[in-house]
Write a protein that holds these residues in place. Structure first.
Motif, mmCIF file in Angstrom:
data_model
loop_
_atom_site.group_PDB
_atom_site.id
_atom_site.type_symbol
_atom_site.label_atom_id
_atom_site.label_comp_id
_atom_site.label_asym_id
_atom_site.label_seq_id
_atom_site.Cartn_x
_atom_site.Cartn_y
_atom_site.Cartn_z
ATOM 1 N N ILE A 241 127.570 7.334 -12.723
ATOM 2 C CA ILE A 241 127.092 6.232 -11.884
ATOM 3 C C ILE A 241 125.643 5.873 -12.224
ATOM 4 O O ILE A 241 124.817 6.745 -12.468
ATOM 5 C CB ILE A 241 127.210 6.608 -10.392
ATOM 6 N N ASP A 242 125.365 4.585 -12.224
ATOM 7 C CA ASP A 242 123.998 4.079 -12.324
ATOM 8 C C ASP A 242 123.581 3.691 -10.909
ATOM 9 O O ASP A 242 124.138 2.759 -10.319
ATOM 10 C CB ASP A 242 123.951 2.864 -13.244
ATOM 11 N N VAL A 243 122.599 4.403 -10.345
ATOM 12 C CA VAL A 243 122.270 4.203 -8.938
ATOM 13 C C VAL A 243 121.778 2.787 -8.659
ATOM 14 O O VAL A 243 122.033 2.225 -7.587
ATOM 15 C CB VAL A 243 121.229 5.256 -8.466
ATOM 16 N N GLU A 244 121.095 2.161 -9.605
ATOM 17 C CA GLU A 244 120.618 0.791 -9.391
ATOM 18 C C GLU A 244 121.785 -0.197 -9.349
ATOM 19 O O GLU A 244 121.813 -1.111 -8.523
ATOM 20 C CB GLU A 244 119.616 0.402 -10.486
ATOM 21 N N LEU A 245 122.753 -0.012 -10.242
ATOM 22 C CA LEU A 245 123.934 -0.868 -10.204
ATOM 23 C C LEU A 245 124.741 -0.594 -8.933
ATOM 24 O O LEU A 245 125.315 -1.517 -8.338
ATOM 25 C CB LEU A 245 124.800 -0.631 -11.449
ATOM 26 N N GLN A 246 124.778 0.662 -8.523
ATOM 27 C CA GLN A 246 125.477 1.018 -7.285
ATOM 28 C C GLN A 246 124.867 0.273 -6.094
ATOM 29 O O GLN A 246 125.584 -0.276 -5.253
ATOM 30 C CB GLN A 246 125.400 2.529 -7.051
ATOM 31 N N ARG A 247 123.539 0.254 -6.029
ATOM 32 C CA ARG A 247 122.881 -0.456 -4.931
ATOM 33 C C ARG A 247 123.180 -1.954 -4.984
ATOM 34 O O ARG A 247 123.390 -2.602 -3.956
ATOM 35 C CB ARG A 247 121.372 -0.211 -4.986
ATOM 36 N N ALA A 248 123.189 -2.501 -6.202
ATOM 37 C CA ALA A 248 123.490 -3.922 -6.356
ATOM 38 C C ALA A 248 124.920 -4.219 -5.909
ATOM 39 O O ALA A 248 125.186 -5.252 -5.284
ATOM 40 C CB ALA A 248 123.287 -4.348 -7.813
ATOM 41 N N MET A 249 125.848 -3.315 -6.218
ATOM 42 C CA MET A 249 127.238 -3.507 -5.812
ATOM 43 C C MET A 249 127.381 -3.449 -4.294
ATOM 44 O O MET A 249 128.053 -4.296 -3.687
ATOM 45 C CB MET A 249 128.128 -2.438 -6.465
ATOM 46 N N ASP A 250 126.715 -2.478 -3.670
ATOM 47 C CA ASP A 250 126.782 -2.379 -2.212
ATOM 48 C C ASP A 250 126.157 -3.600 -1.551
ATOM 49 O O ASP A 250 126.667 -4.102 -0.544
ATOM 50 C CB ASP A 250 126.083 -1.104 -1.742
ATOM 51 N N GLU A 251 125.053 -4.067 -2.124
ATOM 52 C CA GLU A 251 124.396 -5.251 -1.565
ATOM 53 C C GLU A 251 125.283 -6.481 -1.716
ATOM 54 O O GLU A 251 125.385 -7.300 -0.800
ATOM 55 C CB GLU A 251 123.065 -5.473 -2.271
ATOM 56 N N ALA A 252 125.944 -6.607 -2.855
ATOM 57 C CA ALA A 252 126.824 -7.760 -3.074
ATOM 58 C C ALA A 252 128.030 -7.727 -2.147
ATOM 59 O O ALA A 252 128.459 -8.761 -1.628
ATOM 60 C CB ALA A 252 127.283 -7.787 -4.532
ATOM 61 N N GLU A 269 133.826 5.454 -18.315
ATOM 62 C CA GLU A 269 132.808 5.960 -17.390
ATOM 63 C C GLU A 269 132.623 4.989 -16.223
ATOM 64 O O GLU A 269 132.411 3.790 -16.428
ATOM 65 C CB GLU A 269 131.477 6.152 -18.112
ATOM 66 N N ILE A 270 132.697 5.515 -14.987
ATOM 67 C CA ILE A 270 132.501 4.698 -13.801
ATOM 68 C C ILE A 270 131.012 4.426 -13.628
ATOM 69 O O ILE A 270 130.206 5.351 -13.504
ATOM 70 C CB ILE A 270 133.045 5.410 -12.543
ATOM 71 N N LEU A 271 130.634 3.164 -13.605
ATOM 72 C CA LEU A 271 129.228 2.785 -13.477
ATOM 73 C C LEU A 271 128.810 2.601 -12.022
ATOM 74 O O LEU A 271 127.649 2.805 -11.673
ATOM 75 C CB LEU A 271 128.960 1.501 -14.262
ATOM 76 N N ALA A 272 129.730 2.207 -11.176
ATOM 77 C CA ALA A 272 129.466 2.050 -9.743
ATOM 78 C C ALA A 272 130.812 1.981 -9.035
ATOM 79 O O ALA A 272 131.805 1.514 -9.615
ATOM 80 C CB ALA A 272 128.642 0.795 -9.461
ATOM 81 N N LEU A 273 130.829 2.445 -7.787
ATOM 82 C CA LEU A 273 132.086 2.483 -7.021
ATOM 83 C C LEU A 273 131.747 2.336 -5.549
ATOM 84 O O LEU A 273 130.956 3.111 -5.009
ATOM 85 C CB LEU A 273 132.820 3.798 -7.286
ATOM 86 N N THR A 274 132.337 1.333 -4.914
ATOM 87 C CA THR A 274 132.084 1.079 -3.498
ATOM 88 C C THR A 274 133.402 0.933 -2.748
ATOM 89 O O THR A 274 134.312 0.241 -3.214
ATOM 90 C CB THR A 274 131.253 -0.207 -3.316
ATOM 91 N N SER A 275 133.474 1.583 -1.600
ATOM 92 C CA SER A 275 134.615 1.436 -0.704
ATOM 93 C C SER A 275 134.074 1.149 0.688
ATOM 94 O O SER A 275 133.261 1.909 1.228
ATOM 95 C CB SER A 275 135.459 2.722 -0.681
#
Length: 622
Positions: A241-252, A269-275
């Motif tokens: 996971i890339d934490v910055e991309l993760q934050r962007a995904m959660d924000e989106a 490789e999973i770069l970001a995952l949001t549920s």
């Protein structure tokens, strides 16, 4: 004679007395043998525990870092107030004395004492106690020596709800886990992984507990330390996971119920995952209260469920890429094959509708993907037939778990005549194939399966194994190499072109466009109720279709593939595509797409519409 009789009587009585004495001595000997031989080990342990007691030293779990070395999960020191006197002859009195010092849940403490395995084990009366509680207990050690404080490592999740379902949570081992093979040898009361990476790699992360051997007095209170074996910390782990991309995904996602997952299309490789809806795993690090637990498991938004791998939904029109791949690869159509769409198709004695009331006119395959024309893919489905659809869907990784390194992954469902006969004991009807061809009629998929599908198209026809772990103790973790699906290069190229047209001006996914970067995608709207019910309850949020968008970018050499699903988001082009566009914009460092701009007009296509049937309820717009 008289003397003789008296002597004989005396001898008789003496014999009885001797017999009784011998018997009593024999019983005493047997009892001593029972105590020293039969129960000797028990009493030796009892005596030893009255003098020396083993106190476990919890091993800190291994920290978890993102792909760039930033901390995602760590440990912090916490204090447990414990009751160390043993046995608890007068538990009520002991708890009353503790209760005069600090606030405790007496019922919970009693439950712990009744459920504890080993004897002479300290019982936690308050986990993660405050500094004020610790100060009070320490100041009263002389008056209340049975009450003490232990310093233990506690799991901490700085991201709180972000990536919660990927990282997972910890908690005290359950009875079910104690009886299962992965937890053999773990003692009751041990904190173990309960979800996500924490559970999947529990053995590596948990390390090995140390032990303190302490000398105790007759009251079971520690008076000195005899020996100490330090704990072995768990292995540090790095995830993909890339934490910055993760934050962007959660924000989106903005808290909308649904899921999103992005991966590297070449490695998996999973770069970001949001549920969503998510939960805060910090709630579980210490002893979670029954009220909070009940609120979580009874929440209708099911925050504990990982929608990326467990949510099974109809894919709607996003399934049309499967149809296009199957039809092109098997030679049923070519990219230039054209079908006319008047807005409906009459077949098998039933009218099947397109989402565009007036129809799309005559389209080829590229245009049909761009406009997500139902009628075009109805015709494709009829020509492919269900057996071939099912075959290609299975080849593309649907109808089976993706193999991601997370527990409890669902498999989705691709219906077939064999499946229907096995489960429903009835035959397959041709009209059902028409529904399947637009991702309805029993088809269910997960977001991770759809992201994997997008990756396979983007990387030229290779199916990757999605995974989250990158290294354990700096050593790379190996996963399956990508599997070549054997699809024709011309098939992949044509579907890529069609998916690029989806995100181009006039396509249903235009809201995911990025400046200077070509994005390929596919929208989808998956019905959750019948057309009639949707028409009757148009204002009900829970009856609106789920919105899908799967994509990869750049088209020429993809660096990211993704699937976004918004529950009850209506059209995927309206709900999911803008979210994907924002995530992609962050990934590539470009301005986000103009999601609120009015879409450009759809190009006029040739073709003469035929007679229209009577108006009937229609699927949602793409």
């Amino acid at each position: 004679m008289r003397i003789y009789e008296d002597l004989r009587s005396l001898q008789s009585r003496l014999s009885v007395i001797k017999t009784v004495v011998v018997g009593a001595l024999a019983l005493v000997v047997v009892y001593f043998w029972h105590l020293q031989v039969v129960r000797g080990k028990y009493f030796r342990e009892l005596a030893e525990n009255n003098r020396i007691r083993s106190v476990p030293i919890p091993a800190p779990r291994g920290p978890i870092f993102d792909r760039n070395g930033r901390v995602l999960v760590e440990n912090r020191s916490s204090f447990n107030v414990v009751l160390s006197a043993e046995p608890h002859a007068n538990l009520d009195a002991e708890l009353e004395r503790v209760g005069r010092l600090i606030e405790v849940d007496e019922d919970q403490v009693r439950e712990r004492i009744e459920g504890q395995g080993p004897r002479f084990k300290s019982v936690v009366v308050k986990a993660d106690a405050s500094e004020e509680d610790v100060a009070i207990v320490e100041s009263r050690r002389l008056e209340e020596p049975e009450v003490g404080v232990e310093v233990v490592p506690l799991r901490a999740y700085p991201l709180t709800t972000e990536a919660a379902h990927a990282l997972g949570r910890v908690g005290e081992i359950t009875d079910r886990q104690l009886a299962s093979a992965p937890f053999v040898g773990i003692e009751p009361g041990t904190v173990v992984g309960q979800a996500g990476i924490e559970l999947q790699y529990n053995r590596a992360l948990m390390g090995k507990d140390g032990v303190r051997r302490v000398i105790v007095n007759s009251r079971g209170v520690e008076v000195a330390e005899a020996q100490q074996e330090p704990p072995a910390p768990g292995l540090p782990a790095t995830v993909t996971i890339d934490v910055e991309l993760q934050r962007a995904m959660d924000e989106a996602m903005g808290g909308r119920p649904g899921s999103a997952v992005a991966l590297d299309p070449h490695t998996g490789e999973i770069l970001a995952l949001t549920s969503n809806t998510a939960y805060d795993p910090n709630l579980f690090s210490s002893s979670i209260s029954p009220a909070v637990w009940q609120a979580l498991i009874k929440d209708p938004e099911t925050p504990l469920m990982n929608r990326v791998i467990q949510g099974q939904y109809a894919p709607g029109s996003s399934f049309k890429v499967v149809m296009a791949l199957a039809a092109l690869d098997s030679g049923v159509i070519t990219p230039n094959t054209r079908f006319h769409c008047p807005g409906y198709l009459n077949i098998y004695g039933k009218t099947f509708l397109c989402h565009k009331k007036e129809g799309h006119g005559t389209l080829n395959m590229i245009q049909a993907l761009a406009q997500s024309c139902n009628v075009y893919f109805y015709n494709v489905g009829v020509r492919l037939e269900i057996e071939r659809i099912s075959k290609y869907a299975n080849i593309l990784g649907l109808n089976a778990p993706s193999g991601i390194d997370l527990p409890y992954e669902a498999s989705g469902l691709i219906p077939s005549p064999e499946w229907k006969m096995r489960t429903q004991k009835v035959q397959w009807f041709p009209g059902e194939t028409v529904s399947v061809s637009i991702g309805q009629g029993g088809v269910t998929v997960t977001a991770i399966q759809m992201a994997r599908l997008a990756a396979a198209i983007g990387n030229g026809g290779r199916l990757v194994q999605p995974h989250l772990i990158k290294t354990l103790k700096a050593a790379p973790v190996e996963f399956k190499a990508p599997v070549d699906l054997g699809l024709k290069l011309s098939t992949i190229a044509a579907v890529k072109e069609g998916m690029a047209a989806v995100v181009a001006p006039g396509g249903t996914g235009w809201r995911a466009q990025l400046p200077g970067i070509r994005v390929a995608g596919k929208t989808g709207s998956a019905q959750v109720v019948t057309h009639a019910r949707l028409e009757t309850d148009k204002k009900s949020h829970m009856y609106q279709p789920h919105g899908w968008f799967l994509c990869f970018a750049p088209v020429e050499n993809p660096r990211i593939a993704m699937a976004v699903m918004v529950e009850h988001g209506t059209a995927g082009g309206q709900s999911a595509a803008p979210i994907a566009g924002q995530i992609l914009a962050h990934f590539f460092g470009v301005p986000p797409p103009p999601a609120t701009t009015i879409p450009p007009p759809t190009p006029v296509l040739t073709g003469k519409p035929g007679p229209r049937p009577a108006p009937v309820p229609r699927p949602a717009d793409e």
